[in-house]
Each structure stands twice: as C-alpha cells, then as structure tokens.
Design an enzyme around this catalytic site. Structure first.
Site, PDB file in Angstrom:
ATOM      1  N   THR A  93       0.879  -1.175   0.000  1.00 34.55           N
ATOM      2  CA  THR A  93       0.000   0.000   0.000  1.00 34.55           C
ATOM      3  C   THR A  93       0.916   1.225   0.000  1.00 34.55           C
ATOM      4  O   THR A  93       1.516   1.556   1.018  1.00 34.55           O
ATOM      5  CB  THR A  93      -0.898   0.003   1.247  1.00 34.55           C
ATOM      6  OG1 THR A  93      -1.593  -1.236   1.297  1.00 34.55           O
ATOM      7  CG2 THR A  93      -1.904   1.147   1.179  1.00 34.55           C
ATOM      8  N   LYS A 169      -7.096   1.129  -3.622  1.00 35.54           N
ATOM      9  CA  LYS A 169      -6.716   0.559  -2.320  1.00 35.54           C
ATOM     10  C   LYS A 169      -6.879   1.600  -1.206  1.00 35.54           C
ATOM     11  O   LYS A 169      -7.397   1.298  -0.123  1.00 35.54           O
ATOM     12  CB  LYS A 169      -5.265   0.066  -2.396  1.00 35.54           C
ATOM     13  CG  LYS A 169      -4.652  -0.361  -1.081  1.00 35.54           C
ATOM     14  CD  LYS A 169      -5.300  -1.602  -0.493  1.00 35.54           C
ATOM     15  CE  LYS A 169      -4.755  -1.876   0.901  1.00 35.54           C
ATOM     16  NZ  LYS A 169      -5.438  -2.951   1.596  1.00 35.54           N
ATOM     17  N   LYS A 238      -0.193   5.577   8.377  1.00 33.86           N
ATOM     18  CA  LYS A 238       0.504   5.802   7.101  1.00 33.86           C
ATOM     19  C   LYS A 238      -0.515   5.860   5.957  1.00 33.86           C
ATOM     20  O   LYS A 238      -0.482   6.750   5.107  1.00 33.86           O
ATOM     21  CB  LYS A 238       1.502   4.649   6.888  1.00 33.86           C
ATOM     22  CG  LYS A 238       2.230   4.603   5.574  1.00 33.86           C
ATOM     23  CD  LYS A 238       1.692   3.620   4.546  1.00 33.86           C
ATOM     24  CE  LYS A 238       1.623   2.185   4.926  1.00 33.86           C
ATOM     25  NZ  LYS A 238       1.180   1.273   3.854  1.00 33.86           N
TER      26      LYS A 238
HETATM   27  P1  NAP Z   1       5.218  -5.586   8.221  1.00 33.25           P
HETATM   28  O1  NAP Z   1       4.909  -6.894   8.846  1.00 33.25           O
HETATM   29  O2  NAP Z   1       5.585  -4.436   9.085  1.00 33.25           O
HETATM   30  O3  NAP Z   1       6.405  -5.847   7.158  1.00 33.25           O
HETATM   31  C1  NAP Z   1       7.063  -4.773   6.551  1.00 33.25           C
HETATM   32  C2  NAP Z   1       8.124  -5.272   5.570  1.00 33.25           C
HETATM   33  O4  NAP Z   1       8.810  -4.130   5.031  1.00 33.25           O
HETATM   34  C3  NAP Z   1       9.210  -6.157   6.219  1.00 33.25           C
HETATM   35  O5  NAP Z   1       9.650  -7.090   5.285  1.00 33.25           O
HETATM   36  C4  NAP Z   1      10.308  -5.131   6.516  1.00 33.25           C
HETATM   37  O6  NAP Z   1      11.598  -5.691   6.628  1.00 33.25           O
HETATM   38  C5  NAP Z   1      10.218  -4.278   5.268  1.00 33.25           C
HETATM   39  N1  NAP Z   1      10.833  -2.957   5.430  1.00 33.25           N
HETATM   40  C6  NAP Z   1      10.418  -1.951   6.241  1.00 33.25           C
HETATM   41  N2  NAP Z   1      11.232  -0.873   6.093  1.00 33.25           N
HETATM   42  C7  NAP Z   1      12.172  -1.225   5.182  1.00 33.25           C
HETATM   43  C8  NAP Z   1      13.275  -0.553   4.593  1.00 33.25           C
HETATM   44  N3  NAP Z   1      13.579   0.716   4.898  1.00 33.25           N
HETATM   45  N4  NAP Z   1      14.026  -1.215   3.683  1.00 33.25           N
HETATM   46  C9  NAP Z   1      13.721  -2.498   3.338  1.00 33.25           C
HETATM   47  N5  NAP Z   1      12.696  -3.197   3.862  1.00 33.25           N
HETATM   48  C10 NAP Z   1      11.922  -2.565   4.758  1.00 33.25           C
HETATM   49  O7  NAP Z   1       4.001  -5.067   7.325  1.00 33.25           O
HETATM   50  P2  NAP Z   1       2.826  -5.929   6.636  1.00 33.25           P
HETATM   51  O8  NAP Z   1       1.677  -6.003   7.577  1.00 33.25           O
HETATM   52  O9  NAP Z   1       3.392  -7.168   6.034  1.00 33.25           O
HETATM   53  O10 NAP Z   1       2.377  -4.893   5.486  1.00 33.25           O
HETATM   54  C11 NAP Z   1       3.113  -4.789   4.281  1.00 33.25           C
HETATM   55  C12 NAP Z   1       2.338  -3.901   3.307  1.00 33.25           C
HETATM   56  O11 NAP Z   1       1.065  -4.500   3.049  1.00 33.25           O
HETATM   57  C13 NAP Z   1       2.060  -2.499   3.813  1.00 33.25           C
HETATM   58  O12 NAP Z   1       2.136  -1.587   2.749  1.00 33.25           O
HETATM   59  C14 NAP Z   1       0.637  -2.608   4.338  1.00 33.25           C
HETATM   60  O13 NAP Z   1       0.001  -1.339   4.340  1.00 33.25           O
HETATM   61  C15 NAP Z   1       0.036  -3.574   3.351  1.00 33.25           C
HETATM   62  N6  NAP Z   1      -1.104  -4.356   3.813  1.00 33.25           N
HETATM   63  C16 NAP Z   1      -1.126  -4.861   5.076  1.00 33.25           C
HETATM   64  C17 NAP Z   1      -2.221  -5.595   5.509  1.00 33.25           C
HETATM   65  C18 NAP Z   1      -2.287  -6.155   6.909  1.00 33.25           C
HETATM   66  O14 NAP Z   1      -3.400  -6.462   7.384  1.00 33.25           O
HETATM   67  N7  NAP Z   1      -1.163  -6.330   7.605  1.00 33.25           N
HETATM   68  C19 NAP Z   1      -3.301  -5.834   4.633  1.00 33.25           C
HETATM   69  C20 NAP Z   1      -3.230  -5.346   3.326  1.00 33.25           C
HETATM   70  C21 NAP Z   1      -2.125  -4.602   2.932  1.00 33.25           C
HETATM   71  P3  NAP Z   1      12.111  -6.278   8.061  1.00 33.25           P
HETATM   72  O15 NAP Z   1      11.547  -7.660   8.152  1.00 33.25           O
HETATM   73  O16 NAP Z   1      13.585  -6.247   7.945  1.00 33.25           O
HETATM   74  O17 NAP Z   1      11.585  -5.348   9.135  1.00 33.25           O
END
Ligand code: NAP
Length: 290
Positions: A93, A169, A238
């Site tokens: 997102t 989205k 965010k």
């Molecule tokens: P998350 O668990 O916080 O994972 C974030 C990912 O981004 C991890 O792989 C993290 O690496 C990486 N990352 C963060 N900062 C970085 C940087 N500066 N350089 C390289 N890698 C970096 O988040 P998530 O829940 O999986 O969500 C991921 C995306 O999907 C977001 O955009 C979110 O809005 C979207 N989304 C989430 C959901 C939900 O319910 N969770 C649903 C739909 C969409 P590390 O492992 O090293 O920290």
C-alpha cells in the site's frame, strides 16, 4: 514460474509461502534475512540483494511503505540496478505518486511495472483469500495472473495506469477506517445505555450491516482483540496520510478522514505502536468517559 519476492513481513511472508507451496521457483530477499529461513528450508532461494532475486524476470515486492519500497527499488542493489530489467509487481500500500515514479523509472530502464495492492489481512493472505487490485498494461497483468491466482481468490483490473490501483486501495482502507470509527461510536452509545457490545453487533451485522468489514471488525471490537495487531496502527496512520495527500492533490474535501486520522494518532500515543488500527475504539470509548 521463476519469481523474485522482496519483503517478508506479516503479509509478504504468508504470500511468499503460498508461491513456494504452489510450486513456483521463488528467490527471496528481506532486510532481516532470518525471516527467510523457513522458506529456504522449503526450497526457496535466498538472494544477495533485491536486484539478484530475478534479473530479467518477475519480482513481487511487499513492503511497509513508500520509504521501504524506494530503498529496495532505487537504493544500492535495488530492483532498478538489476542486470536485466524486471517486471516489478508492487503489492504494497503505497502512494499513487510513488507508483507513477516507479512506472516511469522502470520504463526508462527497459522494464515494466504493475501495481497490485491487496485487500485482506495476514490470515487471509495465509489462506490465499486475498483480493488483488491490479493496474498496468493488460499483457503484463496477464503474464503474472498465475501468480495472483496462487495468492488470492480474485483479481480486479482497474486501469492501465498502475497508480489507479493504489487509489482504489486507499479508498478501501479509508472506508474500513471510517466503518471502524462508526461501529466504535455506536457501540459506545450502546454501552452507555446498558446494551452490550455483542448484542448491538449481532443485531446490526445480522440485519443491515452483513458485509465482511462490519462482521470481522465488529467481532474484534466486541472482543477487544487489538493485540497482537494484524494491521498495526502505525500502518493505518501511514495509509490515512496517503489518503490525505491524494485528496489534497485532487482537491477533494474528506472531513471524516480528519477524525479517523486523529483517533489513530491518539491510539498510538496512548497505547503504543503494537496495537491494531481497530484499537481506535479505545479512544472513542475513553472520550465518552468509559
Ligand atoms: P510488516 O509486517 O511491518 O512488514 C514490513 C516489511 O517491510 C518487512 O519485510 C520489513 O523488513 C520491510 N521494510 C520496512 N522498512 C524497510 C526498509 N527501509 N528497507 C527495506 N525493507 C523494509 O508489514 P505488513 O503487515 O506485512 O504490510 C506490508 C504492506 O502490506 C504495507 O504496505 C501494508 O500497508 C500492506 N497491507 C497490510 C495488511 C495487513 O493487514 N497487515 C493488509 C493489506 C495490505 P524487516 O523484516 O527487515 O523489518
């Protein structure tokens, strides 16, 4: 199919696991490499950097925010420095502005870009129940459709401009947040009149509000199931910031957005960063003296 996958957070890990178990040859990269260990033991390959995941091929990214996607795209070892141009499919997102910038950068490098953010939380990702919202060239989307089929239940194609998928989205996430806010306000009104949250939720979700958002988040509000977070409040904040920027750019007043944005801020300030975004219900209740 050979596919690169960058970003193994809550969502990315579950999605990559489904690509592996569907028999695709997956090359992984994550900033914290240990999150790839179990998938490597199931046959995935660990790449040296994002550019090494699938040079000349298809690379999915699933990262926290614009800054993270910029880092793995434009930074050292980033996708735009791949030995051969890639077809980059972004599931994160992110802002429509970044999607436009990535589309242009990949085209200038001889590559291609598809934006394909998803609806569904980590449990839906694990169950291959995501809804994929894709935009980009139709032949590029057709090429990766088998991969979308391995991670989700349905793909919607919403336009030829990748950024259009990100707008859809953001609209969806704004509506989820506004629905949580209205449910929290209604439940607080109910509780102050001696009506249990579960009772109100049952009446409303089994009559007028039977959709997925009201059912799933209604249950979370009733049970106060805010930890562990499936979608953490800082990620929700965010997204509301991204909606605000898009609304300003398009000159669209969105007064409800201001309310949910501030309630998310209060939630994080009072409860910390590890609470689910539906935890705004705590702030709504506290403002009513509960
Ligand atoms: P998350 O668990 O916080 O994972 C974030 C990912 O981004 C991890 O792989 C993290 O690496 C990486 N990352 C963060 N900062 C970085 C940087 N500066 N350089 C390289 N890698 C970096 O988040 P998530 O829940 O999986 O969500 C991921 C995306 O999907 C977001 O955009 C979110 O809005 C979207 N989304 C989430 C959901 C939900 O319910 N969770 C649903 C739909 C969409 P590390 O492992 O090293 O920290």
């Amino acid at each position: 199919m050979d596919v690169g996958f960058v970003g193994l957070g809550q969502m990315g890990h579950a999605i990559a696991a489904n690509l592996v178990s569907a028999g695709h040859q997956v090359s992984l990269w994550n900033r914290s490499p240990d999150k790839a260990d179990d998938l490597v033991s199931q046959g995935a390959r660990l790449a040296r950097c994002p550019a090494d995941t699938a040079p000349g091929g298809v690379v999915f990214t699933m990262l926290a925010d614009d800054a993270a996607l910029e880092a793995v795209s434009f930074g050292e070892g980033g996708l735009l420095s791949a030995a051969e141009p890639v077809l980059h499919v972004s599931l994160s997102t992110i802002s429509p502005t970044l999607a436009k910038r990535l589309d242009e950068a990949h085209r200038n490098a001889g590559g291609r870009f598809v934006s394909a953010p998803v609806f569904g939380r980590p449990d839906a990702a694990a169950a291959r129940k995501l809804f994929v919202v894709a935009a980009g060239a139709s032949e590029d989307i057709a090429q990766v459709q088998p991969l979308f089929d391995a991670i989700g239940q349905r793909t919607f194609t919403v336009g030829e401009e990748p950024a259009q998928a990100n707008v859809v989205k953001l609209c969806g996430n704004f509506m989820i947040m506004a629905s949580i806010e209205s449910m929290a306000e209604a439940m607080t009104l109910g509780v102050k009149n001696g009506i249990e949250r579960a009772t109100l939720n049952e009446v409303l979700t089994e009559t007028l509000f039977g959709g997925l958002v009201h059912r799933n988040y209604g249950k979370m509000l009733v049970e106060e199931a805010f930890r562990p977070a499936g979608f953490a409040a800082p990620l929700g904040l965010k997204d509301m910031r991204l909606v605000k920027n898009a609304a300003e750019e398009a000159r669209v007043p969105m007064p409800v957005l201001g309310v949910v944005h501030d309630h998310l801020l209060s939630t994080i300030a009072r409860e910390g960063e590890d609470i689910d975004w539906s935890g705004i219900a705590r702030i709504v209740a506290a403002d009513a003296g509960l």
